[in-house]
Design a protein around this motif. Structure first.
Motif, PDB file in Angstrom:
ATOM      1  N   PHE A 108     110.685 -57.207  44.102  1.00 28.42           N
ATOM      2  CA  PHE A 108     110.002 -56.159  44.846  1.00 28.42           C
ATOM      3  C   PHE A 108     109.227 -56.705  46.040  1.00 28.42           C
ATOM      4  CE2 PHE A 108     109.666 -52.993  41.093  1.00 28.42           C
ATOM      5  CZ  PHE A 108     110.971 -52.607  41.314  1.00 28.42           C
ATOM      6  N   ALA A 109     108.569 -57.810  45.872  1.00 32.55           N
ATOM      7  CA  ALA A 109     107.741 -58.358  46.946  1.00 32.55           C
ATOM      8  C   ALA A 109     108.572 -58.726  48.163  1.00 32.55           C
ATOM      9  CB  ALA A 109     106.976 -59.576  46.439  1.00 32.55           C
ATOM     10  N   ASP A 110     109.870 -59.021  47.965  1.00 31.26           N
ATOM     11  CA  ASP A 110     110.734 -59.436  49.057  1.00 31.26           C
ATOM     12  C   ASP A 110     111.430 -58.268  49.752  1.00 31.26           C
ATOM     13  OD1 ASP A 110     110.092 -62.038  48.327  1.00 31.26           O
ATOM     14  OD2 ASP A 110     111.802 -62.179  46.956  1.00 31.26           O
ATOM     15  N   GLY A 162     107.895 -49.633  48.703  1.00 37.73           N
ATOM     16  CA  GLY A 162     107.634 -48.210  48.930  1.00 37.73           C
ATOM     17  C   GLY A 162     108.069 -47.365  47.746  1.00 37.73           C
ATOM     18  N   THR A 163     109.212 -47.709  47.165  1.00 35.26           N
ATOM     19  CA  THR A 163     109.699 -46.994  45.994  1.00 35.26           C
ATOM     20  C   THR A 163     108.735 -47.151  44.832  1.00 35.26           C
ATOM     21  OG1 THR A 163     111.992 -47.299  46.692  1.00 35.26           O
ATOM     22  CG2 THR A 163     111.623 -46.793  44.356  1.00 35.26           C
ATOM     23  N   VAL A 164     108.262 -48.354  44.608  1.00 35.42           N
ATOM     24  CA  VAL A 164     107.306 -48.609  43.530  1.00 35.42           C
ATOM     25  C   VAL A 164     106.017 -47.829  43.775  1.00 35.42           C
ATOM     26  CG1 VAL A 164     105.861 -50.377  42.443  1.00 35.42           C
ATOM     27  CG2 VAL A 164     108.265 -50.850  42.895  1.00 35.42           C
ATOM     28  N   GLN A 165     105.545 -47.814  45.003  1.00 34.91           N
ATOM     29  CA  GLN A 165     104.310 -47.086  45.315  1.00 34.91           C
ATOM     30  C   GLN A 165     104.472 -45.587  45.070  1.00 34.91           C
ATOM     31  OE1 GLN A 165     103.703 -48.472  49.328  1.00 34.91           O
ATOM     32  NE2 GLN A 165     102.384 -50.156  48.668  1.00 34.91           N
ATOM     33  N   ARG A 166     105.622 -45.029  45.469  1.00 35.67           N
ATOM     34  CA  ARG A 166     105.870 -43.602  45.234  1.00 35.67           C
ATOM     35  C   ARG A 166     105.973 -43.311  43.739  1.00 35.67           C
ATOM     36  NH1 ARG A 166     109.016 -44.611  49.576  1.00 35.67           N
ATOM     37  NH2 ARG A 166     110.928 -44.719  48.359  1.00 35.67           N
ATOM     38  N   TYR A 167     106.665 -44.185  43.003  1.00 36.25           N
ATOM     39  CA  TYR A 167     106.791 -44.025  41.556  1.00 36.25           C
ATOM     40  C   TYR A 167     105.411 -44.081  40.899  1.00 36.25           C
ATOM     41  CZ  TYR A 167     107.730 -45.095  36.683  1.00 36.25           C
ATOM     42  OH  TYR A 167     107.725 -45.085  35.317  1.00 36.25           O
ATOM     43  N   ASN A 168     104.615 -45.071  41.249  1.00 38.14           N
ATOM     44  CA  ASN A 168     103.278 -45.217  40.668  1.00 38.14           C
ATOM     45  C   ASN A 168     102.407 -44.006  40.970  1.00 38.14           C
ATOM     46  OD1 ASN A 168     103.873 -47.675  39.514  1.00 38.14           O
ATOM     47  ND2 ASN A 168     102.987 -48.870  41.174  1.00 38.14           N
ATOM     48  N   GLY A 213     104.665 -58.652  34.674  1.00 37.47           N
ATOM     49  CA  GLY A 213     104.086 -58.850  36.001  1.00 37.47           C
ATOM     50  C   GLY A 213     103.713 -57.556  36.684  1.00 37.47           C
ATOM     51  N   LEU A 214     103.354 -56.540  35.912  1.00 39.29           N
ATOM     52  CA  LEU A 214     102.976 -55.243  36.466  1.00 39.29           C
ATOM     53  C   LEU A 214     101.467 -55.129  36.567  1.00 39.29           C
ATOM     54  CD1 LEU A 214     105.357 -52.990  34.349  1.00 39.29           C
ATOM     55  CD2 LEU A 214     105.738 -53.878  36.652  1.00 39.29           C
ATOM     56  N   GLY A 215     101.009 -54.437  37.582  1.00 40.14           N
ATOM     57  CA  GLY A 215      99.577 -54.210  37.753  1.00 40.14           C
ATOM     58  C   GLY A 215      99.208 -52.805  37.335  1.00 40.14           C
ATOM     59  N   TYR A 216      97.951 -52.598  37.092  1.00 39.34           N
ATOM     60  CA  TYR A 216      97.441 -51.280  36.724  1.00 39.34           C
ATOM     61  C   TYR A 216      96.340 -50.902  37.689  1.00 39.34           C
ATOM     62  CZ  TYR A 216      99.945 -50.324  32.468  1.00 39.34           C
ATOM     63  OH  TYR A 216     100.934 -50.005  31.583  1.00 39.34           O
ATOM     64  N   GLY A 217      96.320 -49.629  38.040  1.00 42.08           N
ATOM     65  CA  GLY A 217      95.301 -49.131  38.947  1.00 42.08           C
ATOM     66  C   GLY A 217      93.996 -48.837  38.226  1.00 42.08           C
ATOM     67  N   TYR A 218      93.011 -48.534  39.021  1.00 42.73           N
ATOM     68  CA  TYR A 218      91.669 -48.263  38.508  1.00 42.73           C
ATOM     69  C   TYR A 218      91.668 -47.153  37.459  1.00 42.73           C
ATOM     70  CZ  TYR A 218      86.918 -46.527  38.310  1.00 42.73           C
ATOM     71  OH  TYR A 218      85.710 -46.084  37.858  1.00 42.73           O
ATOM     72  N   ASN A 219      92.328 -46.018  37.749  1.00 36.68           N
ATOM     73  CA  ASN A 219      92.295 -44.881  36.829  1.00 36.68           C
ATOM     74  C   ASN A 219      92.875 -45.234  35.470  1.00 36.68           C
ATOM     75  OD1 ASN A 219      91.060 -43.121  38.616  1.00 36.68           O
ATOM     76  ND2 ASN A 219      92.997 -42.442  39.475  1.00 36.68           N
ATOM     77  N   GLY A 220      93.979 -45.954  35.459  1.00 39.47           N
ATOM     78  CA  GLY A 220      94.590 -46.356  34.192  1.00 39.47           C
ATOM     79  C   GLY A 220      93.674 -47.258  33.382  1.00 39.47           C
ATOM     80  N   LEU A 221      93.103 -48.262  34.040  1.00 37.97           N
ATOM     81  CA  LEU A 221      92.171 -49.164  33.340  1.00 37.97           C
ATOM     82  C   LEU A 221      90.940 -48.403  32.850  1.00 37.97           C
ATOM     83  CD1 LEU A 221      92.378 -52.290  35.639  1.00 37.97           C
ATOM     84  CD2 LEU A 221      93.138 -52.132  33.269  1.00 37.97           C
ATOM     85  N   ARG A 222      90.422 -47.520  33.661  1.00 39.49           N
ATOM     86  CA  ARG A 222      89.242 -46.737  33.283  1.00 39.49           C
ATOM     87  C   ARG A 222      89.503 -45.921  32.024  1.00 39.49           C
ATOM     88  NH1 ARG A 222      88.277 -41.653  34.156  1.00 39.49           N
ATOM     89  NH2 ARG A 222      89.874 -41.498  35.744  1.00 39.49           N
ATOM     90  N   ARG A 223      90.690 -45.305  31.934  1.00 42.06           N
ATOM     91  CA  ARG A 223      91.009 -44.506  30.744  1.00 42.06           C
ATOM     92  C   ARG A 223      91.024 -45.373  29.488  1.00 42.06           C
ATOM     93  NH1 ARG A 223      94.152 -41.376  34.605  1.00 42.06           N
ATOM     94  NH2 ARG A 223      95.913 -42.780  34.403  1.00 42.06           N
ATOM     95  N   TYR A 224      91.557 -46.586  29.597  1.00 44.44           N
ATOM     96  CA  TYR A 224      91.556 -47.493  28.444  1.00 44.44           C
ATOM     97  C   TYR A 224      90.135 -47.903  28.082  1.00 44.44           C
ATOM     98  CZ  TYR A 224      96.566 -48.031  27.964  1.00 44.44           C
ATOM     99  OH  TYR A 224      97.890 -47.799  27.719  1.00 44.44           O
ATOM    100  N   ILE A 225      89.336 -48.267  29.086  1.00 43.55           N
ATOM    101  CA  ILE A 225      87.954 -48.693  28.824  1.00 43.55           C
ATOM    102  C   ILE A 225      87.165 -47.566  28.172  1.00 43.55           C
ATOM    103  CG2 ILE A 225      85.774 -49.353  29.939  1.00 43.55           C
ATOM    104  CD1 ILE A 225      87.570 -50.972  31.945  1.00 43.55           C
ATOM    105  N   GLU A 226      87.335 -46.336  28.651  1.00 42.47           N
ATOM    106  CA  GLU A 226      86.635 -45.188  28.062  1.00 42.47           C
ATOM    107  C   GLU A 226      87.077 -44.929  26.628  1.00 42.47           C
ATOM    108  OE1 GLU A 226      87.405 -41.918  30.678  1.00 42.47           O
ATOM    109  OE2 GLU A 226      86.014 -42.644  32.210  1.00 42.47           O
ATOM    110  N   THR A 227      88.328 -45.237  26.313  1.00 43.59           N
ATOM    111  CA  THR A 227      88.875 -44.938  24.993  1.00 43.59           C
ATOM    112  C   THR A 227      88.628 -46.050  23.986  1.00 43.59           C
ATOM    113  OG1 THR A 227      90.600 -43.584  26.011  1.00 43.59           O
ATOM    114  CG2 THR A 227      90.991 -44.289  23.747  1.00 43.59           C
TER     115      THR A 227
END
Length: 185
Positions: A41-43, A49-55, A110-124
């Motif tokens: 993906f990085a190359d 762009g596809t990954v960003q739209r999917y995410n 090698g996947l990253g997680y955004g703030y909202n996803g991490l926040r939901r885990y931390i809250e739970t």
């Protein structure tokens, strides 16, 4: 995607087959191919762009479930991995069978997680358990998931539907304004 819950008589929303609903690809051949694609993906600017739209689309689905005006209940039987687990974490309550397994293999992929996803885990499940599940990518048993506050009490396989429907009926029998107030918190 448009999702509206306007039926004021509806007391709760039940989600089942969480991994299938997101098309989880866990068999070894597909996983190897996925790893090659993820690493490339990085190359490839088109892939980025596809990954960003999917995410963005997936986050929109998660957010809508998380912000549903009615209580949401996940009914988990078997594997709840990756996107399926993310979907379950968006629900207010999660009931699982004794044989259920839980994992977030993002660190292995090698996947990253955004703030909202991490926040939901931390809250739970709290920050310590969130770090462990993300850092190690190991698979948890249903008993471990219960100890981590990831699921409500674990039930026998043949009692899952009965238990969840009983909980949904109990919610339906309670004062709707009280339930709605707690849901908004």
């Amino acid at each position: 995607m448009s999702m509206r819950i306007t039926d004021s008589y509806m007391a709760s929303i039940l989600l089942t087959d969480l991994n299938r609903s997101l098309g989880n690809m866990l068999d070894q051949q597909r996983m190897a191919g996925s790893m090659r694609r993820i690493n490339s993906f990085a190359d490839d600017p088109r892939a980025v762009g596809t990954v960003q739209r999917y995410n963005a689309l997936v986050e929109k689905v998660y957010s809508r479930i998380y912000q549903m005006p009615k209580p949401t209940i996940a009914m988990i039987r078997g594997y709840c991995i990756g996107g399926g687990l993310n979907l379950a974490i968006c629900c207010d309550m999660r009931y699982a069978t004794e044989g259920s397994r839980f994992s977030l293999p993002a660190a292995k992929l090698g996947l990253g997680y955004g703030y909202n996803g991490l926040r939901r885990y931390i809250e739970t499940i709290g920050p310590i358990a969130t770090k462990e599940i993300f850092y190690t990518a190991r698979q948890l048993t249903a008993a471990e998931a219960f100890r981590w506050n990831m699921v409500n009490p674990v039930v026998a396989d043949d009692a899952l539907e009965t238990t969840v429907m009983e909980v949904a009926r109990t919610i339906a029998g309670n004062a709707p304004l009280t339930v709605a107030t707690v849901k908004r918190c």
